[in-house]
Design an enzyme around this catalytic site. Structure first.
Site, PDB file in Angstrom:
ATOM      1  N   GLU A  44      -8.922  -4.033  10.588  1.00  0.00           N
ATOM      2  CA  GLU A  44      -8.529  -4.754  11.808  1.00  0.00           C
ATOM      3  C   GLU A  44      -7.248  -5.555  11.568  1.00  0.00           C
ATOM      4  OE1 GLU A  44     -12.419  -6.415  12.370  1.00  0.00           O
ATOM      5  OE2 GLU A  44     -13.117  -4.368  12.746  1.00  0.00           O
TER       6      GLU A  44
ATOM      7  N   ASN B 292     -19.490  -9.128   6.724  1.00  0.00           N
ATOM      8  CA  ASN B 292     -18.243  -9.551   7.380  1.00  0.00           C
ATOM      9  C   ASN B 292     -18.574  -9.968   8.811  1.00  0.00           C
ATOM     10  OD1 ASN B 292     -15.710  -9.878   8.437  1.00  0.00           O
ATOM     11  ND2 ASN B 292     -15.177  -7.702   8.421  1.00  0.00           N
TER      12      ASN B 292
ATOM     13  N   HIS C 128      -8.277  -5.552   5.525  1.00  0.00           N
ATOM     14  CA  HIS C 128      -9.299  -5.007   6.431  1.00  0.00           C
ATOM     15  C   HIS C 128      -8.604  -4.208   7.533  1.00  0.00           C
ATOM     16  CE1 HIS C 128     -12.436  -4.717   9.451  1.00  0.00           C
ATOM     17  NE2 HIS C 128     -13.287  -4.846   8.456  1.00  0.00           N
TER      18      HIS C 128
ATOM     19  N   LYS D 213     -16.622 -11.326  10.920  1.00  0.00           N
ATOM     20  CA  LYS D 213     -15.456 -11.214  11.818  1.00  0.00           C
ATOM     21  C   LYS D 213     -15.303 -12.494  12.645  1.00  0.00           C
ATOM     22  CE  LYS D 213     -16.226  -6.276  11.824  1.00  0.00           C
ATOM     23  NZ  LYS D 213     -15.737  -4.992  12.263  1.00  0.00           N
TER      24      LYS D 213
ATOM     25  N   GLY E 232     -17.597  -0.082  13.270  1.00  0.00           N
ATOM     26  CA  GLY E 232     -18.011  -0.589  14.571  1.00  0.00           C
ATOM     27  C   GLY E 232     -18.263   0.501  15.599  1.00  0.00           C
TER      28      GLY E 232
ATOM     29  N   GLU F  92     -13.403   1.979   3.697  1.00  0.00           N
ATOM     30  CA  GLU F  92     -13.911   1.860   5.060  1.00  0.00           C
ATOM     31  C   GLU F  92     -13.132   2.798   5.975  1.00  0.00           C
ATOM     32  OE1 GLU F  92     -15.883  -2.149   5.854  1.00  0.00           O
ATOM     33  OE2 GLU F  92     -13.746  -2.510   5.995  1.00  0.00           O
TER      34      GLU F  92
HETATM   35  C1  PEP Z   1     -16.444  -4.010   8.786  1.00  0.00           C
HETATM   36  O1  PEP Z   1     -16.172  -4.876   9.599  1.00  0.00           O
HETATM   37  O2  PEP Z   1     -15.887  -4.049   7.686  1.00  0.00           O
HETATM   38  C2  PEP Z   1     -17.432  -2.983   9.143  1.00  0.00           C
HETATM   39  C3  PEP Z   1     -17.711  -2.057   8.269  1.00  0.00           C
HETATM   40  O3  PEP Z   1     -17.997  -3.085  10.376  1.00  0.00           O
HETATM   41  P1  PEP Z   1     -19.305  -2.256  10.906  1.00  0.00           P
HETATM   42  O4  PEP Z   1     -20.361  -2.389   9.858  1.00  0.00           O
HETATM   43  O5  PEP Z   1     -19.668  -2.931  12.195  1.00  0.00           O
HETATM   44  O6  PEP Z   1     -18.866  -0.842  11.073  1.00  0.00           O
END
Ligand code: PEP
Length: 251
Positions: free
Chosen positions: A99, A8, A97, A10, A176, A170
């Site tokens: 975010e 991803n 997601h 982003k 992040g 997640e």
């Molecule tokens: C994500 O954006 O879905 C994610 C898991 O980010 P990261 O790997 O940076 O934690």
């Protein structure tokens, strides 16, 4: 089950950067990709076709989108339809997601609307779910996953092909942040997700991929991917450099 390694990106990368990173990744990993694995690159909308160019000819490499709007066309300024994504070369899309849920304010119901619409339009959809730290600390893991998954799948037909829908667990506190859920936490959450999928899909739930996402890195990917009910990973930060992500894909 074929394990899915999803990147991803982003809101990162211009078209040229996306083409170059995708091509580098294909060069590093396509020829040596172990059997039973596939790779998905999820760039910003503007770089979808560039990433498709970058992976040209790479077997078991795909491109997806980070979001879409659940309508075929119309007065939805700023939005993009599933048909537009398919036309640009995306085969997959994320819904829900964290975010989008927590920064952009998307509700469980809207995520559900998108999930059903995207599948009906021919996209493979990865529905993302996960609890915030305060929810985990309050003992609400099961309640949050139940709410998000029931709403996310509410309008999805029970006979949906198992390879068309995936779930990504997640934990919001691990995205992040550098904090990874521990093996026991991942196994517990993925078992809950599998049970909730069985409520909806019956025996076919066993063929639906459940990805883990949250600070997956080259040095922890092998351990995570080997856990029970982990059928792939969704990676943010460590997917931006082809070298890092190739080490995850080949872990
Ligand atoms: C994500 O954006 O879905 C994610 C898991 O980010 P990261 O790997 O940076 O934690």
């Amino acid at each position: 089950m074929i394990k899915l390694f999803a990147a991803n990106w982003k809101m990162h990368k211009t078209r040229a950067e996306a083409r170059q990173t995708a091509a580098e990744l294909a060069k590093l990993a396509a020829a040596t990709l172990p059997q039973g694995r596939e790779v998905l690159i999820i760039p910003p909308f503007t770089a979808i076709d560039a990433a498709v160019d970058g992976i040209a000819g790479a077997k078991n490499f795909h491109v997806g989108a980070q979001d879409f709007y659940p309508a075929t066309h119309g007065a939805f300024t700023g939005e993009v339809s599933p048909a537009m994504l398919l036309d640009a070369g995306a085969a997959y899309a994320l819904t829900g997601h964290s975010e989008r849920r927590h920064v952009l304010g998307e509700s469980d119901a809207f995520v559900g609307q998108k999930t059903a619409f995207g599948l009906a339009a021919g996209l493979k959809v990865i529905l993302c779910v996960g609890e915030k730290i305060e929810e985990r600390q309050a003992g609400q893991l099961q309640a949050v996953l139940t709410r998000q998954i029931r709403a996310g799948l509410a309008d999805v037909p029970a006979d949906t092909a198992p390879d068309a829908i995936s779930l990504a667990y997640e934990p919001v506190w691990a995205i992040g942040t550098g904090l990874v859920a521990g093996p026991a936490e991942i196994v517990e959450a993925h078992a809950l997700v599998r049970g909730l999928l069985a409520e909806k899909f019956g025996a076919a739930a066993g063929e639906i991929r459940i990805l883990y996402g949250g600070s997956v890195k080259p040095d922890n990917a092998a351990e995570i991917i080997a856990l029970d009910n982990v059928d792939g990973v969704l990676v943010g930060g460590a997917s931006l450099k082809a070298d890092d992500f190739s080490r995850i894909v080949l872990a």
